[in-house]
Design a protein around this motif. Structure first.
Motif, PDB file in Angstrom:
ATOM      1  N   ILE A  30       0.842  -1.201   0.000  1.00 57.04           N
ATOM      2  CA  ILE A  30       0.000   0.000   0.000  1.00 57.04           C
ATOM      3  C   ILE A  30       0.873   1.247   0.000  1.00 57.04           C
ATOM      4  O   ILE A  30       0.634   2.189  -0.762  1.00 57.04           O
ATOM      5  CB  ILE A  30      -0.966  -0.009   1.208  1.00 57.04           C
ATOM      6  CG1 ILE A  30      -2.070  -1.051   0.993  1.00 57.04           C
ATOM      7  CG2 ILE A  30      -1.558   1.378   1.450  1.00 57.04           C
ATOM      8  CD1 ILE A  30      -2.931  -1.306   2.216  1.00 57.04           C
ATOM      9  N   ARG A  31       1.895   1.255   0.821  1.00 58.88           N
ATOM     10  CA  ARG A  31       2.752   2.431   0.940  1.00 58.88           C
ATOM     11  C   ARG A  31       3.695   2.594  -0.258  1.00 58.88           C
ATOM     12  O   ARG A  31       3.779   3.660  -0.849  1.00 58.88           O
ATOM     13  CB  ARG A  31       3.580   2.362   2.224  1.00 58.88           C
ATOM     14  CG  ARG A  31       2.763   2.546   3.493  1.00 58.88           C
ATOM     15  CD  ARG A  31       3.636   2.451   4.741  1.00 58.88           C
ATOM     16  NE  ARG A  31       4.698   3.455   4.735  1.00 58.88           N
ATOM     17  CZ  ARG A  31       4.528   4.743   5.026  1.00 58.88           C
ATOM     18  NH1 ARG A  31       3.334   5.185   5.355  1.00 58.88           N
ATOM     19  NH2 ARG A  31       5.548   5.576   4.995  1.00 58.88           N
ATOM     20  N   GLU A  32       4.413   1.522  -0.584  1.00 60.84           N
ATOM     21  CA  GLU A  32       5.500   1.625  -1.561  1.00 60.84           C
ATOM     22  C   GLU A  32       5.046   1.477  -3.006  1.00 60.84           C
ATOM     23  O   GLU A  32       5.581   2.150  -3.892  1.00 60.84           O
ATOM     24  CB  GLU A  32       6.568   0.584  -1.231  1.00 60.84           C
ATOM     25  CG  GLU A  32       7.219   0.837   0.117  1.00 60.84           C
ATOM     26  CD  GLU A  32       8.041  -0.339   0.616  1.00 60.84           C
ATOM     27  OE1 GLU A  32       8.346  -1.259  -0.169  1.00 60.84           O
ATOM     28  OE2 GLU A  32       8.364  -0.333   1.824  1.00 60.84           O
ATOM     29  N   GLU A  33       4.110   0.596  -3.268  1.00 61.03           N
ATOM     30  CA  GLU A  33       3.685   0.344  -4.648  1.00 61.03           C
ATOM     31  C   GLU A  33       2.490   1.211  -5.050  1.00 61.03           C
ATOM     32  O   GLU A  33       2.367   1.582  -6.212  1.00 61.03           O
ATOM     33  CB  GLU A  33       3.332  -1.134  -4.842  1.00 61.03           C
ATOM     34  CG  GLU A  33       4.431  -2.111  -4.465  1.00 61.03           C
ATOM     35  CD  GLU A  33       5.696  -1.952  -5.286  1.00 61.03           C
ATOM     36  OE1 GLU A  33       5.604  -1.608  -6.483  1.00 61.03           O
ATOM     37  OE2 GLU A  33       6.783  -2.164  -4.718  1.00 61.03           O
ATOM     38  N   PHE A  66      -0.267 -10.692   4.011  1.00 58.09           N
ATOM     39  CA  PHE A  66       0.516 -10.647   2.786  1.00 58.09           C
ATOM     40  C   PHE A  66      -0.350 -10.053   1.675  1.00 58.09           C
ATOM     41  O   PHE A  66      -1.555 -10.308   1.601  1.00 58.09           O
ATOM     42  CB  PHE A  66       1.005 -12.041   2.386  1.00 58.09           C
ATOM     43  CG  PHE A  66       2.038 -12.601   3.319  1.00 58.09           C
ATOM     44  CD1 PHE A  66       3.266 -11.987   3.475  1.00 58.09           C
ATOM     45  CD2 PHE A  66       1.773 -13.738   4.062  1.00 58.09           C
ATOM     46  CE1 PHE A  66       4.224 -12.489   4.344  1.00 58.09           C
ATOM     47  CE2 PHE A  66       2.719 -14.258   4.933  1.00 58.09           C
ATOM     48  CZ  PHE A  66       3.944 -13.630   5.074  1.00 58.09           C
ATOM     49  N   ALA A  67       0.258  -9.266   0.815  1.00 58.86           N
ATOM     50  CA  ALA A  67      -0.477  -8.589  -0.248  1.00 58.86           C
ATOM     51  C   ALA A  67      -1.304  -9.553  -1.105  1.00 58.86           C
ATOM     52  O   ALA A  67      -2.456  -9.244  -1.415  1.00 58.86           O
ATOM     53  CB  ALA A  67       0.476  -7.763  -1.105  1.00 58.86           C
ATOM     54  N   PRO A  68      -0.768 -10.723  -1.498  1.00 61.73           N
ATOM     55  CA  PRO A  68      -1.596 -11.624  -2.313  1.00 61.73           C
ATOM     56  C   PRO A  68      -2.884 -12.071  -1.629  1.00 61.73           C
ATOM     57  O   PRO A  68      -3.868 -12.395  -2.302  1.00 61.73           O
ATOM     58  CB  PRO A  68      -0.669 -12.823  -2.572  1.00 61.73           C
ATOM     59  CG  PRO A  68       0.710 -12.249  -2.505  1.00 61.73           C
ATOM     60  CD  PRO A  68       0.618 -11.213  -1.415  1.00 61.73           C
ATOM     61  N   GLN A  69      -2.930 -12.056  -0.298  1.00 56.96           N
ATOM     62  CA  GLN A  69      -4.145 -12.427   0.427  1.00 56.96           C
ATOM     63  C   GLN A  69      -5.251 -11.388   0.251  1.00 56.96           C
ATOM     64  O   GLN A  69      -6.416 -11.684   0.513  1.00 56.96           O
ATOM     65  CB  GLN A  69      -3.854 -12.584   1.924  1.00 56.96           C
ATOM     66  CG  GLN A  69      -2.945 -13.737   2.259  1.00 56.96           C
ATOM     67  CD  GLN A  69      -2.584 -13.731   3.736  1.00 56.96           C
ATOM     68  OE1 GLN A  69      -1.924 -12.819   4.223  1.00 56.96           O
ATOM     69  NE2 GLN A  69      -3.025 -14.764   4.437  1.00 56.96           N
TER      70      GLN A  69
END
Length: 157
Positions: A30-33, A66-69
């Motif tokens: 959320i922050r970096e991408e 985790f992002a994929p979740q």
């Protein structure tokens, strides 16, 4: 061989297409991408609550997911609360009651409160205290945060 996973994340009703490592936390993505830096990363162990966001209506510690979740889920961050220059009522209550000092924990508290009040719009004082104990604030002593929640509950009632 590229070990990144292509994801579509629905954050604040906007699609973000990102390529991430399977082990990247949702908070970091959320922050970096996605460039949404309102979600704070404090302890990175799920203890402080600074990274709290709302996923499918429930408060979630973004540092533990985790992002994929998160693919296929509706994600709401602090950036999705205000409508243009109009603060969300919880944000306004925080301002009215001086419920922040340094502001680091504030987004996590606001997201926790938003999700919680959507499920329980008329909590008793003890329930509010219990809910607020889920997140840490090192500045305010919680009294003004409690007052902000009471204000919002009165406005909803």
């Amino acid at each position: 061989m590229d070990s990144k996973i292509a994801l579509r994340l629905d954050i604040n009703s906007r699609d973000y297409h990102v390529n991430v490592e399977a082990r990247q936390t949702l908070a970091d993505v959320i922050r970096e991408e996605c460039g949404l830096t309102g979600t704070r990363v404090g302890c990175e162990h799920g203890v402080c609550g600074s990274c709290t966001i709302v996923v499918d209506g429930a408060p979630v510690r973004a540092c533990l997911m985790f992002a994929p979740q998160a693919e296929g889920k509706k994600i709401r961050t602090i950036e999705g609360m205000a409508e243009g220059d109009d603060l969300h009522p919880i944000q306004r209550a925080f301002s009215d009651n001086h419920a922040l000092q340094c502001g680091f924990c504030t987004p996590g508290f606001i997201m926790l409160i938003a999700a919680w009040l959507e499920q329980n719009p008329a909590p008793a004082d003890g329930e509010i205290t219990g809910m607020l104990s889920a997140n840490l604030c090192r500045c305010t002593g919680y009294r003004n945060i409690f007052r902000a929640v009471k204000q919002i509950v009165a406005e909803l009632g």
